[in-house]
Motif scaffolding. Structure first.
Motif, mmCIF file in Angstrom:
data_model
loop_
_atom_site.group_PDB
_atom_site.id
_atom_site.type_symbol
_atom_site.label_atom_id
_atom_site.label_comp_id
_atom_site.label_asym_id
_atom_site.label_seq_id
_atom_site.Cartn_x
_atom_site.Cartn_y
_atom_site.Cartn_z
ATOM 1 N N ILE A 43 0.846 -1.209 0.000
ATOM 2 C CA ILE A 43 0.000 0.000 0.000
ATOM 3 C C ILE A 43 0.880 1.258 0.000
ATOM 4 N N LEU A 44 1.915 1.218 0.832
ATOM 5 C CA LEU A 44 2.834 2.369 0.935
ATOM 6 C C LEU A 44 3.522 2.640 -0.405
ATOM 7 N N ILE A 45 4.075 1.599 -0.988
ATOM 8 C CA ILE A 45 4.828 1.779 -2.239
ATOM 9 C C ILE A 45 3.901 2.230 -3.362
ATOM 10 N N LYS A 46 2.698 1.681 -3.379
ATOM 11 C CA LYS A 46 1.755 2.094 -4.437
ATOM 12 C C LYS A 46 1.375 3.565 -4.279
ATOM 13 N N HIS A 47 1.111 3.984 -3.062
ATOM 14 C CA HIS A 47 0.721 5.385 -2.839
ATOM 15 C C HIS A 47 1.854 6.336 -3.254
ATOM 16 N N VAL A 48 3.057 6.016 -2.794
ATOM 17 C CA VAL A 48 4.211 6.869 -3.125
ATOM 18 C C VAL A 48 4.388 6.916 -4.642
#
Ligand code: XIL
Length: 480
Positions: free
Chosen positions: A140-145
């Motif tokens: 989720i973090l990597i996708k958002h960034v």
């Protein structure tokens, strides 16, 4: 000779040097109050740094907007690029608020500091109460960034990639990210941001790290280790939410030790709060404090700029979060420049006078207020000087009426592709092809049969015809 800073700013494509050169050109060809009293952004550019402000979407359309566009060369969205706004439900993006700040910046020839990609605060509920596995949270973090940095690719010059990861003692803050992913979430976020937008400078940002101390040491050790591991970090942001009379004496030395690690440094959220109501002594102390902060940055060649966290005390975040405190910014509740404004201007090499030296009004200020041009309408003379993609327009607005006009708004319609980038002797805003110019404090009166002059630089594409539909305070004008 170019200083290293000036050279970097020119090569870095920040446009600051170009802006300064443009301003200098206008100063020569169009003598005006603006030229006699350069805005902070031009003074800063001449020193090889930027002067920025935070701005929310509602501030941009309110009284702060014209000041922000005139005085500041960099803008940080106050809230519009934070996770709760950008991704209010999982995988669904709401870009419009952030885009509106980018559009504002582009219309005013400003750059944008993206703020922020990863933080413990202003997270949406679906994320904080989702009970995700570590693997899922990581993706989720990597996708958002990745998605956010991709959306704004080429439009932001800096990203605050990770915001406020430290406790006061210099250990990592026990937030959602650290608790589940460990400190490697920081390196992973920087790596993902670099992959998505290789052109943006990537920053780590925190508060209470301005002077040396345990928190600053924690950040220093992290930056050192990220650099050693080859993690793509370009800069460190020092928020500088400071307290009156408490600018750390080690500020400059601390900025320098980070710079010596091979990163840029920036002051990213400057405000200096006091007990309210303010008084003359506090405002003078605040002016001295702002001077110290500007000098700390100017004393470090890798300090690239200063951002204040808002234009006016009227809408600052401080009173809402620190009850009984406020008056932390450069403009007061009535949007008038404070001693702190003059101090910053002076520290940036500008004039020391408190009252801006403007051209005196040509008509007595006692003229009674009137409405639209009395009877006779108005006449606009539109002169243009154009080159392949840009043009300069100089306008003379004549009040054909028999009574003075007090306070004027000139509206017109551009052809598609005509976009104003910078104006003088008026505030010019644009929405699509609809443009609006309003007077400044010193040229609000147009005497009966009198004129007022203003101008702007703009871009054009296609053809570059004379705009149409000019109205002065709602009354149609002839155009020549
Ligand atoms: C603040 C905004 O100014 C407020 O409008 C909002 O309610 C809370 O956040 N550190 C940061 C900024 O990095 O994003 C914060 O901005 C202020 C503290």
């Amino acid at each position: 000779m170019f200083s290293k800073r000036a050279l970097r700013s020119a090569i870095g494509g920040s446009g600051a040097a170009l802006l300064a050169a443009t301003a200098a050109l206008i100063a020569v060809t169009v003598p005006s109050a603006h030229a006699a009293d350069p805005p902070l952004r031009d003074l800063a550019a001449a020193k090889g740094v930027y002067m920025g402000t935070a701005l929310t979407a509602s501030e941009a359309t309110g009284a702060s907007g014209p000041i922000a566009g005139a005085q500041f060369g960099m803008v940080t969205p106050g809230n519009e690029m934070k996770w709760d706004t950008v991704e209010p439900s999982r995988g669904t993006y709401n870009w419009a608020p952030g885009d509106s700040i980018v559009n504002f910046a582009q219309a005013h020839n400003m750059q944008v500091r993206g703020h922020n990609l990863v933080w413990h605060s202003q997270l949406p509920n679906w994320l904080t109460s989702g009970s995700f596995s570590n693997t899922e949270l990581h993706s989720i973090l990597i996708k958002h960034v990745t998605d956010e940095a991709t959306h704004y690719k080429g439009k932001v010059v800096h990203w605050d990639v990770v915001n406020e990861p430290f406790n006061e003692d210099g250990t990592f803050r026990q937030d959602l990210w650290y608790n589940q992913l460990g400190s490697s979430y920081i390196a992973d976020a920087f790596t993902a941001a670099r992959a998505a937008d290789p052109g943006a400078k990537l920053y780590l940002n925190d508060y209470n790290v301005e002077g040396t101390g345990p928190k600053s040491d924690g950040m220093y050790n992290l930056v050192k280790s990220l650099k050693q591991q080859g993690v793509p970090i370009d800069g460190v942001g020092f928020q500088a939410h400071l307290i009156l009379g408490q600018v750390p004496s080690t500020f400059k030395a601390n900025l320098q030790r980070f710079a010596d690690l091979g990163v840029d440094v920036a002051i990213t959220e400057l405000d200096i709060r006091m007990q309210t109501p303010s008084d003359a002594a506090r405002l003078q102390q605040q002016a001295n404090d702002y001077t110290s902060v500007v000098n700390a940055c100017l004393g470090v060649s890798r300090c690239v700029g200063i951002t204040v966290w808002g234009v006016s005390d009227a809408t600052s975040w401080i009173p809402g979060v620190f009850p009984g405190q406020g008056a932390a910014l450069l403009y007061d509740d009535n949007y008038q420049p404070k001693p702190a404004y003059t101090a910053v201007r002076t520290a940036l090499g500008g004039s020391t006078t408190t009252t801006p030296p403007t051209t005196p009004p040509t008509t007595p200020p006692t003229t009674p207020p009137t409405t639209p041009p009395g009877g006779g309408g108005c006449a606009v003379t539109y002169g243009v000087n154009q080159w392949n993609t840009g043009f300069t327009a100089n306008l003379t607005v004549k009040n054909n009426g028999s009574a003075p006009v007090n306070g004027w708004t000139l509206k017109w319609t551009f052809a598609p592709g005509q976009t104003v980038t910078q104006a003088w002797n008026a505030t010019v805003t644009q929405s699509g092809t609809a443009a609006t110019a309003t007077n400044l404090s010193y040229n609000g009166t147009i005497a009966a049969a009198g004129t007022v002059d203003f101008g702007f630089n703009a871009n054009w594409s296609g053809s570059n015809p004379k705009p149409t539909g000019f109205t002065l305070n709602g009354t149609a004008c002839t155009v020549s």
